[in-house]
Enzyme design. Structure first.
Site, PDB file in Angstrom:
ATOM      1  N   ASP A 132      30.347 -31.272 -29.942  1.00 52.59           N
ATOM      2  CA  ASP A 132      30.074 -31.125 -28.506  1.00 52.59           C
ATOM      3  C   ASP A 132      29.084 -32.182 -28.001  1.00 52.59           C
ATOM      4  O   ASP A 132      28.389 -31.966 -26.999  1.00 52.59           O
ATOM      5  CB  ASP A 132      29.531 -29.712 -28.178  1.00 52.59           C
ATOM      6  CG  ASP A 132      30.531 -28.619 -28.532  1.00 52.59           C
ATOM      7  OD1 ASP A 132      31.748 -28.884 -28.482  1.00 52.59           O
ATOM      8  OD2 ASP A 132      30.091 -27.507 -28.878  1.00 52.59           O
ATOM      9  N   ARG A 138      38.332 -25.465 -34.091  1.00 54.25           N
ATOM     10  CA  ARG A 138      37.849 -25.884 -35.415  1.00 54.25           C
ATOM     11  C   ARG A 138      37.091 -27.200 -35.307  1.00 54.25           C
ATOM     12  O   ARG A 138      37.363 -28.005 -34.411  1.00 54.25           O
ATOM     13  CB  ARG A 138      39.014 -26.100 -36.367  1.00 54.25           C
ATOM     14  CG  ARG A 138      39.594 -24.818 -36.846  1.00 54.25           C
ATOM     15  CD  ARG A 138      40.620 -25.040 -37.924  1.00 54.25           C
ATOM     16  NE  ARG A 138      41.369 -23.833 -38.074  1.00 54.25           N
ATOM     17  CZ  ARG A 138      40.899 -22.723 -38.655  1.00 54.25           C
ATOM     18  NH1 ARG A 138      39.689 -22.706 -39.174  1.00 54.25           N
ATOM     19  NH2 ARG A 138      41.636 -21.634 -38.715  1.00 54.25           N
ATOM     20  N   SER A 175      32.504 -29.201 -19.122  1.00 51.38           N
ATOM     21  CA  SER A 175      32.338 -30.641 -19.336  1.00 51.38           C
ATOM     22  C   SER A 175      33.547 -31.192 -20.068  1.00 51.38           C
ATOM     23  O   SER A 175      34.059 -30.567 -21.005  1.00 51.38           O
ATOM     24  CB  SER A 175      31.111 -30.911 -20.224  1.00 51.38           C
ATOM     25  OG  SER A 175      29.944 -30.310 -19.706  1.00 51.38           O
ATOM     26  N   HIS A 192      34.704 -28.433 -22.772  1.00 50.85           N
ATOM     27  CA  HIS A 192      33.772 -27.453 -23.333  1.00 50.85           C
ATOM     28  C   HIS A 192      33.228 -26.593 -22.190  1.00 50.85           C
ATOM     29  O   HIS A 192      32.891 -27.122 -21.129  1.00 50.85           O
ATOM     30  CB  HIS A 192      32.627 -28.177 -24.054  1.00 50.85           C
ATOM     31  CG  HIS A 192      31.628 -27.240 -24.651  1.00 50.85           C
ATOM     32  ND1 HIS A 192      31.852 -26.583 -25.845  1.00 50.85           N
ATOM     33  CD2 HIS A 192      30.424 -26.804 -24.196  1.00 50.85           C
ATOM     34  CE1 HIS A 192      30.819 -25.796 -26.107  1.00 50.85           C
ATOM     35  NE2 HIS A 192      29.944 -25.915 -25.131  1.00 50.85           N
ATOM     36  N   ASN A 212      37.916 -33.683 -25.032  1.00 55.46           N
ATOM     37  CA  ASN A 212      37.737 -32.246 -25.225  1.00 55.46           C
ATOM     38  C   ASN A 212      37.142 -31.643 -23.960  1.00 55.46           C
ATOM     39  O   ASN A 212      36.437 -32.334 -23.225  1.00 55.46           O
ATOM     40  CB  ASN A 212      36.774 -31.993 -26.397  1.00 55.46           C
ATOM     41  CG  ASN A 212      36.557 -30.510 -26.654  1.00 55.46           C
ATOM     42  OD1 ASN A 212      37.521 -29.740 -26.703  1.00 55.46           O
ATOM     43  ND2 ASN A 212      35.309 -30.092 -26.808  1.00 55.46           N
TER      44      ASN A 212
END
Ligand code: GAR
Length: 216
Positions: free
Chosen positions: A146, A92, A137, A110, A108
């Site tokens: 992102d 989300r 990444s 990705h 995070n």
């Protein structure tokens, strides 16, 4: 002092499992205090329970809107007072208030070599484009989807015979090595965010750290 980590996920949780395995093996000095999910049926929550780690679901449908949901998530996470929030397949988009609350302490992963292939369905798009390389990444989370400052990337080859599933699996194997390494930098105080610049060992990072793994 142990480095308290909360993991946020929506799905299978294979990255969480890799991080937990490294912590258990003693190569990653963190204490995973909880796994939090927006999906009560996320397999990652089951994995957490099996490891006797608190598993907490905060379903979107219990809240009137995204802002209220993010506030409930923050409350659930902050009970564990984390030094670091690790997003591992959380699907989300965060509200700005959430991102600001965890500024400089939220990472995070990705599944692409950012800034290429932001968003969803990265493996499919890479194959359609005929790209020769792909990867993953790790970045700090900011309000730009992102788009936060990059810390590290792992490069994987795209093979001519690749299906989406085969490529996804190769990227996953790279993720499972890259993410624990980057998290260990944070846990040992080597990794910091100063403004929007990533520092490793006190030195600004001009390019994300690049890894290739022979066994992926
Ligand atoms: C991972 O490939 C991760 O890079 C991706 O979700 C997958 C979760 O797998 N994240 C995103 O797409 C975030 N935009 P896992 O649940 O098996 O760890």
């Amino acid at each position: 002092m142990s480095h308290r980590v909360v993991v946020l996920l929506s799905g299978s949780g294979s990255n969480f499992a890799a991080i937990a395995a490294a912590a258990r093996a003693g190569t990653l000095p963190i204490d995973i205090r909880a796994v939090v999910s927006d999906r009560p049926d996320a397999y990652g929550l089951e994995r957490a329970r099996a490891l006797h780690i608190d598993a907490v679901a905060v379903p979107l449908k219990d809240h009137p809107d995204r802002a209220a949901h993010d506030r409930a998530l923050m409350a659930a996470i902050d009970r564990y007072d984390p030094h670091l929030l690790v997003c591992a397949g959380y699907m989300r988009i965060f509200t700005p208030a959430f991102v600001q609350h965890y500024a400089g302490r939220m990472l995070n992963i990705h599944p692409s070599l950012l800034p290429d292939y932001k968003g969803l369905h990265t493996h499919h798009r890479v194959l359609v484009d005929g790209a020769r390389t792909h990867g993953c990444s790790v970045h700090y989370v900011t309000e730009e989807l992102d788009g936060g400052p990059l810390v590290g990337q792992a490069v994987v080859p795209v093979k001519p015979e690749d299906t989406e599933e085969a490529l996804a699996e190769r990227v996953h194997r790279a993720e499972h090595q890259l993410y624990p390494e980057i998290i260990s930098w944070h846990a040992t105080g080597r990794l910091t965010l100063v403004g929007d610049v990533v520092h490793v060992d006190g030195v600004p990072l001009t390019m994300p750290a690049r890894r290739t793994y022979p066994d992926v």
